[in-house]
Design a protein around this motif. Structure first.
Motif, PDB file in Angstrom:
ATOM      1  N   GLU A 261       2.392  38.489  41.519  1.00 47.09           N
ATOM      2  CA  GLU A 261       3.673  39.038  41.049  1.00 47.09           C
ATOM      3  C   GLU A 261       3.769  40.524  41.392  1.00 47.09           C
ATOM      4  O   GLU A 261       4.810  41.000  41.871  1.00 47.09           O
ATOM      5  CB  GLU A 261       3.826  38.837  39.542  1.00 47.09           C
ATOM      6  CG  GLU A 261       3.947  37.397  39.102  1.00 47.09           C
ATOM      7  CD  GLU A 261       5.326  36.806  39.355  1.00 47.09           C
ATOM      8  OE1 GLU A 261       6.252  37.565  39.687  1.00 47.09           O
ATOM      9  OE2 GLU A 261       5.471  35.570  39.220  1.00 47.09           O
ATOM     10  N   SER A 262       2.711  41.264  41.154  1.00 48.94           N
ATOM     11  CA  SER A 262       2.745  42.694  41.478  1.00 48.94           C
ATOM     12  C   SER A 262       2.463  42.936  42.955  1.00 48.94           C
ATOM     13  O   SER A 262       2.995  43.878  43.547  1.00 48.94           O
ATOM     14  CB  SER A 262       1.754  43.475  40.613  1.00 48.94           C
ATOM     15  OG  SER A 262       0.430  43.030  40.810  1.00 48.94           O
TER      16      SER A 262
ATOM     17  N   GLY B 123       5.026  35.807  35.728  1.00 46.81           N
ATOM     18  CA  GLY B 123       6.423  36.063  36.049  1.00 46.81           C
ATOM     19  C   GLY B 123       7.374  35.907  34.887  1.00 46.81           C
ATOM     20  O   GLY B 123       8.589  35.831  35.090  1.00 46.81           O
TER      21      GLY B 123
ATOM     22  N   GLU C 111       1.748  44.979  36.801  1.00 45.30           N
ATOM     23  CA  GLU C 111       2.837  44.082  36.403  1.00 45.30           C
ATOM     24  C   GLU C 111       3.779  44.691  35.364  1.00 45.30           C
ATOM     25  O   GLU C 111       4.878  44.160  35.146  1.00 45.30           O
ATOM     26  CB  GLU C 111       2.293  42.769  35.831  1.00 45.30           C
ATOM     27  CG  GLU C 111       1.734  41.804  36.854  1.00 45.30           C
ATOM     28  CD  GLU C 111       0.300  42.121  37.223  1.00 45.30           C
ATOM     29  OE1 GLU C 111      -0.172  41.614  38.255  1.00 45.30           O
ATOM     30  OE2 GLU C 111      -0.357  42.880  36.484  1.00 45.30           O
TER      31      GLU C 111
ATOM     32  N   LEU D 152       7.508  45.263  35.816  1.00 52.92           N
ATOM     33  CA  LEU D 152       8.440  44.137  35.731  1.00 52.92           C
ATOM     34  C   LEU D 152       9.165  44.104  34.389  1.00 52.92           C
ATOM     35  O   LEU D 152      10.247  43.543  34.274  1.00 52.92           O
ATOM     36  CB  LEU D 152       7.691  42.813  35.923  1.00 52.92           C
ATOM     37  CG  LEU D 152       6.929  42.630  37.240  1.00 52.92           C
ATOM     38  CD1 LEU D 152       6.096  41.361  37.187  1.00 52.92           C
ATOM     39  CD2 LEU D 152       7.894  42.601  38.421  1.00 52.92           C
TER      40      LEU D 152
ATOM     41  N   GLN E 242       5.552  43.048  44.786  1.00 49.10           N
ATOM     42  CA  GLN E 242       6.253  44.318  44.622  1.00 49.10           C
ATOM     43  C   GLN E 242       5.689  45.374  45.573  1.00 49.10           C
ATOM     44  O   GLN E 242       6.441  46.168  46.152  1.00 49.10           O
ATOM     45  CB  GLN E 242       6.156  44.795  43.170  1.00 49.10           C
ATOM     46  CG  GLN E 242       6.794  43.859  42.164  1.00 49.10           C
ATOM     47  CD  GLN E 242       8.257  43.623  42.438  1.00 49.10           C
ATOM     48  OE1 GLN E 242       9.000  44.553  42.747  1.00 49.10           O
ATOM     49  NE2 GLN E 242       8.685  42.366  42.334  1.00 49.10           N
TER      50      GLN E 242
ATOM     51  N   SER F  62      -2.014  40.287  39.899  1.00 51.02           N
ATOM     52  CA  SER F  62      -1.559  38.976  40.323  1.00 51.02           C
ATOM     53  C   SER F  62      -0.630  39.109  41.529  1.00 51.02           C
ATOM     54  O   SER F  62      -0.255  40.212  41.913  1.00 51.02           O
ATOM     55  CB  SER F  62      -0.783  38.306  39.177  1.00 51.02           C
ATOM     56  OG  SER F  62       0.439  39.024  38.940  1.00 51.02           O
TER      57      SER F  62
END
Length: 241
Positions: A16-17, A171, A202, A205, A20, A14
């Motif tokens: 989200e990663s 998230g 992910e 996280l 990063q 996603s």
């Protein structure tokens, strides 16, 4: 100044990663080159809602086609090599490699190299059910890097997978879910795991070294740092084999 290659990032799986990856790559380039240096990157970012739907429907040929299209677009945009910012979709790594003339930096390889460099041979693998249960990832670690790869039992696999898709990709980082992962890690260690692979981009996280009694290998960071290594070498000397 050191020549930088253009990194082609296939992300959004996603975001989200993927965020990063972008942060880690740029921080590392700035640290290595100094001043206000940053990485040369080009990203194709998917709508993960579409990817997730196709994954769980088992429509892998369609996913393969979409990834190949993204790879060709990045190559056409000038990318010198590709980084697929996800573990699960390396299931379609062969299709990506067949679609382009530039190399794909496979996520399992810097992970396997780091583990063997640490003198370890038996590892526990956490990731999506696709990564834990299919052979594309585990098999590469075993055949190319000589590792013994353990996966959690069925209940733990289901819990790890659920937390990724219901929480981490959105998230949501919950203490209760961290405890679930820590328990799964403990059971892998009891079975002989000398280290744990965070085999979903992910998971970093949620889980860090403080959450495991054995070394943790974060695929997101290892993959991003390998991309920086490749981007900062003489292009003619780069070896992706």
């Amino acid at each position: 100044m050191t020549e930088q290659a253009l990194i082609g990032l296939i992300g959004g799986m996603s975001w989200e990663s993927s965020a990063q990856y972008y942060r880690l790559i740029n921080e590392a380039v700035r640290e290595r080159l100094g001043g206000v240096a940053s990485a040369r990157t080009l990203m194709w970012s998917f709508d993960f809602a579409e990817i997730e739907r196709l994954q769980h429907a088992g429509r892998w040929p369609e996913l393969s086609r979409r990834l190949a299209d993204a790879a060709r677009a990045l190559e056409a945009g000038g990318a010198d090599f590709l980084v697929l910012c996800t573990n699960t979709m390396h299931r379609e790594a062969d299709a990506i490699e067949a679609a382009v003339h530039i190399p794909l930096l496979h996520i399992a390889d810097p992970t396997g190299a780091a583990i063997t460099a640490a003198g370890l041979s038996t590892v526990g693998l956490l990731g999506t059910a696709f990564t834990m249960e299919h052979d594309f990832y585990r098999g590469r670690l075993e055949t190319k890097h000589g590792l013994t790869v353990l996966t959690p039992d069925a209940d733990d696999r289901a819990a790890v997978h659920r937390i990724i898709y219901e929480e981490l990709v959105a998230g949501r980082v919950l203490d209760a879910s961290r405890e679930v992962y820590k328990a799964a890690i403990a059971r892998l260690v009891e079975r002989g795991a000398q280290a744990i692979i965070l085999g979903c981009t992910e998971i970093m996280l949620l889980i860090g070294q403080a959450d495991s009694p054995v070394p943790v290998f974060d695929t997101t960071t290892l993959h991003a740092m390998a991309a920086v290594d490749r981007a900062l070498v003489d292009l003619k000397a780069a070896d992706f084999t």
